[in-house]
Design an enzyme around this catalytic site. Structure first.
Site, mmCIF file in Angstrom:
data_model
loop_
_atom_site.group_PDB
_atom_site.id
_atom_site.type_symbol
_atom_site.label_atom_id
_atom_site.label_comp_id
_atom_site.label_asym_id
_atom_site.label_seq_id
_atom_site.Cartn_x
_atom_site.Cartn_y
_atom_site.Cartn_z
ATOM 1 N N LYS A 77 0.859 -1.183 0.000
ATOM 2 C CA LYS A 77 0.000 0.000 0.000
ATOM 3 C C LYS A 77 0.892 1.228 0.000
ATOM 4 O O LYS A 77 2.034 1.185 0.483
ATOM 5 C CB LYS A 77 -0.888 0.031 1.252
ATOM 6 C CG LYS A 77 -2.117 0.884 1.098
ATOM 7 C CD LYS A 77 -3.193 0.141 0.333
ATOM 8 C CE LYS A 77 -4.439 0.958 0.112
ATOM 9 N NZ LYS A 77 -5.506 0.134 -0.484
HETATM 10 P P1 NAD Z 1 -12.909 7.939 -2.998
HETATM 11 O O1 NAD Z 1 -11.853 8.896 -2.693
HETATM 12 O O2 NAD Z 1 -13.348 7.796 -4.401
HETATM 13 O O3 NAD Z 1 -14.193 8.247 -2.107
HETATM 14 C C1 NAD Z 1 -14.151 8.342 -0.712
HETATM 15 C C2 NAD Z 1 -15.510 8.809 -0.246
HETATM 16 O O4 NAD Z 1 -15.529 8.766 1.187
HETATM 17 C C3 NAD Z 1 -15.837 10.244 -0.641
HETATM 18 O O5 NAD Z 1 -17.195 10.334 -0.988
HETATM 19 C C4 NAD Z 1 -15.605 11.019 0.647
HETATM 20 O O6 NAD Z 1 -16.380 12.191 0.731
HETATM 21 C C5 NAD Z 1 -16.025 10.000 1.670
HETATM 22 N N1 NAD Z 1 -15.452 10.237 2.992
HETATM 23 C C6 NAD Z 1 -14.188 10.632 3.313
HETATM 24 N N2 NAD Z 1 -14.067 10.780 4.639
HETATM 25 C C7 NAD Z 1 -15.269 10.450 5.169
HETATM 26 C C8 NAD Z 1 -15.784 10.401 6.484
HETATM 27 N N3 NAD Z 1 -15.012 10.714 7.520
HETATM 28 N N4 NAD Z 1 -17.070 10.020 6.653
HETATM 29 C C9 NAD Z 1 -17.840 9.705 5.589
HETATM 30 N N5 NAD Z 1 -17.420 9.728 4.324
HETATM 31 C C10 NAD Z 1 -16.153 10.103 4.118
HETATM 32 O O7 NAD Z 1 -12.399 6.532 -2.395
HETATM 33 P P2 NAD Z 1 -12.805 5.078 -2.838
HETATM 34 O O8 NAD Z 1 -11.831 4.624 -3.859
HETATM 35 O O9 NAD Z 1 -14.265 5.032 -3.091
HETATM 36 O O10 NAD Z 1 -12.452 4.255 -1.514
HETATM 37 C C11 NAD Z 1 -13.370 4.146 -0.431
HETATM 38 C C12 NAD Z 1 -12.966 2.967 0.425
HETATM 39 O O11 NAD Z 1 -12.945 1.785 -0.366
HETATM 40 C C13 NAD Z 1 -11.574 3.062 1.055
HETATM 41 O O12 NAD Z 1 -11.585 2.420 2.311
HETATM 42 C C14 NAD Z 1 -10.711 2.264 0.091
HETATM 43 O O13 NAD Z 1 -9.538 1.761 0.714
HETATM 44 C C15 NAD Z 1 -11.674 1.159 -0.261
HETATM 45 N N6 NAD Z 1 -11.358 0.481 -1.527
HETATM 46 C C16 NAD Z 1 -11.332 1.155 -2.702
HETATM 47 C C17 NAD Z 1 -11.049 0.465 -3.875
HETATM 48 C C18 NAD Z 1 -11.070 1.139 -5.218
HETATM 49 O O14 NAD Z 1 -10.935 0.422 -6.228
HETATM 50 N N7 NAD Z 1 -11.263 2.430 -5.310
HETATM 51 C C19 NAD Z 1 -10.772 -0.911 -3.835
HETATM 52 C C20 NAD Z 1 -10.823 -1.560 -2.617
HETATM 53 C C21 NAD Z 1 -11.111 -0.856 -1.458
#
Ligand code: NAD
Length: 420
Positions: A110
């Site tokens: 990561k």
């Molecule tokens: P992103 O940046 O696209 O979106 C994050 C979202 O979370 C945004 O809408 C933001 O406003 C919101 N957010 C941030 N802080 C917050 C809080 N304190 N309370 C509520 N909402 C909050 O990120 P993403 O890629 O959608 O990732 C989200 C989660 O999914 C993370 O934990 C990431 O590790 C996990 N994830 C993402 C992927 C991927 O392919 N993008 C894959 C596996 C896991």
């Protein structure tokens, strides 16, 4: 199960405690457990950036490589003001279990930069990204470590990563990073892959629980890549999205929210708040809404012993990494909440990242239909393997998933042996 009396900890403590618990169940030797708990490499880099106003600001970046016994290190890069070495290490460890449980030939890694991307211009973000890759370029590579997007990084960030790495090589190396734009050898379906994977898990879980998907009430925390796409897919499948949120707060409408229109509202106003016909609520209230399906899709440690008793979902599908603390997990198990753990529920992203890497290495381009059909096969097979292991061991889905993943990594570690 872990004692309720244990205090809440940081994500790395949680990740290590998870290893200890499974090690006991699998009766692993002490030395192997020590190997599993320590990442092979932790890089800390200092990134001086010239800001648009001419001032210099120094950011700190990390890349943590946990293990590569099953294949090249693999994991996203996060830009967030709370990023720490500890958090990145926990996320790297979880990547190892994720790639193992769905059986793709990668290890776990990561990356992250402690910064607030919302306060930075595109130019500043580009200079930050290129500076970061310049400093870690000798430790990544198509057969070494393949980064991908995570919170507040996207396909544009991946394009800069590919370009910076390629400039040093002297030729285009698309297979060094996944999650790239389609025009730059990204994969069809990658953008929605994590959410689609979670949806396939929901469909399988509903079948096992004998519940129908149509008209299910869904609550989603986080309206980014994972949350937004999950909301759209589930809306199209006839579910009712009754609660949504972003970092500024949440919205609630028991009659159902249209996620496509909410996206337009967020694009114009910067938040989901104040969306017509919905009640504004806090992120805390959102997680406690009565619903059939709850999808945390923001950050880790959102469901804790403080709020777990008040969470009223039947099915918890972890879009985010590490959203549930072990104490909350224990409460959910007692309450009979069926949980699809993060390492399985959000594995769609890394599975399609793997497909992107394979396409890049072979200079191929698959259709979205092909990508989603392969994703569905892979994730359904893994879901059912975890479900069967859960039944066989009379445990919960999370424990079963970790048992399968850790067993695979331990077996590879032992077969390779220690050298020198
Ligand atoms: P992103 O940046 O696209 O979106 C994050 C979202 O979370 C945004 O809408 C933001 O406003 C919101 N957010 C941030 N802080 C917050 C809080 N304190 N309370 C509520 N909402 C909050 O990120 P993403 O890629 O959608 O990732 C989200 C989660 O999914 C993370 O934990 C990431 O590790 C996990 N994830 C993402 C992927 C991927 O392919 N993008 C894959 C596996 C896991």
């Amino acid at each position: 199960m872990i004692s309720l009396s244990e205090a809440s900890e940081g994500p790395l403590d949680v990740a290590k405690r998870q290893i200890d618990r499974i090690a006991k169940i699998l009766d692993l030797e002490r030395g192997i457990v020590q190997i599993l708990k320590e990442p092979r490499r932790r890089l800390i880099v200092s990134l001086p950036i010239k800001k648009d106003n001419g001032e210099i600001e120094v950011f700190t970046g990390f890349r943590v490589q946990h293990t590569d016994v099953r294949g090249p290190y693999k994991g996203g890069i996060r830009y967030h003001p709370d990023v720490t070495l500890e958090e990145v290490t926990a996320l790297a460890i979880w990547m190892t279990w994720k790639t193992a449980v769905v059986d793709i030939p990668y290890g776990g890694a990561k990356g992250g930069i402690n910064c607030n991307p919302k306060l930075m211009s595109i130019g500043e973000l580009e200079r930050l990204t290129r500076g970061y890759i310049m400093l870690i370029k000798d430790f990544i590579g198509p057969f070494r470590d393949v980064p991908a997007p995570d919170v507040y990084t996207n396909s544009q960030t991946m394009a800069w990563i590919m370009d910076t790495y390629s400039q040093f090589k002297g030729y285009l190396v698309p297979e060094v990073v996944t999650g790239k734009p389609l025009q730059l050898q990204g994969s069809e379906g990658r953008e929605g892959a994590t959410a689609m994977g979670a949806v396939y898990c929901i469909i399988e879980a509903k079948k096992k629980l004998g519940m129908r998907l149509k008209d299910s009430n869904v609550v989603i925390q986080g309206f980014g890549n994972v949350g937004y796409n999950a909301a759209c897919f589930l809306h199209n499948l006839g579910c009712k999205i009754i609660g949504l949120s972003d970092s500024k707060g949440g919205i609630y409408d028991p009659e159902g929210i249209n996620p496509f229109q909410t996206y337009e509202h967020k694009r114009k106003t910067g938040s989901v708040l104040n969306y017509a016909g919905c009640q504004d609520i806090t992120n805390e209230e959102l997680l406690e809404l009565p619903c059939d399906i709850l999808i945390p899709a923001a950050l880790q440690s959102q469901l804790t012993k403080e709020n777990a008793e008040r969470v009223k979902t039947k099915l918890l599908v972890e879009g985010a990494n590490g959203p549930t603390t072990p104490e909350a997990n224990e409460i959910f198990a007692q309450k009979g909440v069926f949980t699809v753990p993060d390492i399985l529920a959000n594995s769609g992203g890394v599975i399609v990242s793997y497909f992107e890497w394979v396409q890049n290495l072979n200079r191929e381009h698959w259709s979205e239909k092909d990508v989603f059909s392969k994703l569905e096969n892979k994730i359904n097979f893994s879901f059912n393997a975890v479900y069967d292991a859960m039944k066989k061991s009379e445990t919960d889905m999370r424990t079963a998933a970790f048992m399968i993943a850790i067993e695979k990594v331990v077996s590879a570690t032992k077969l390779l042996g220690l050298w020198p």
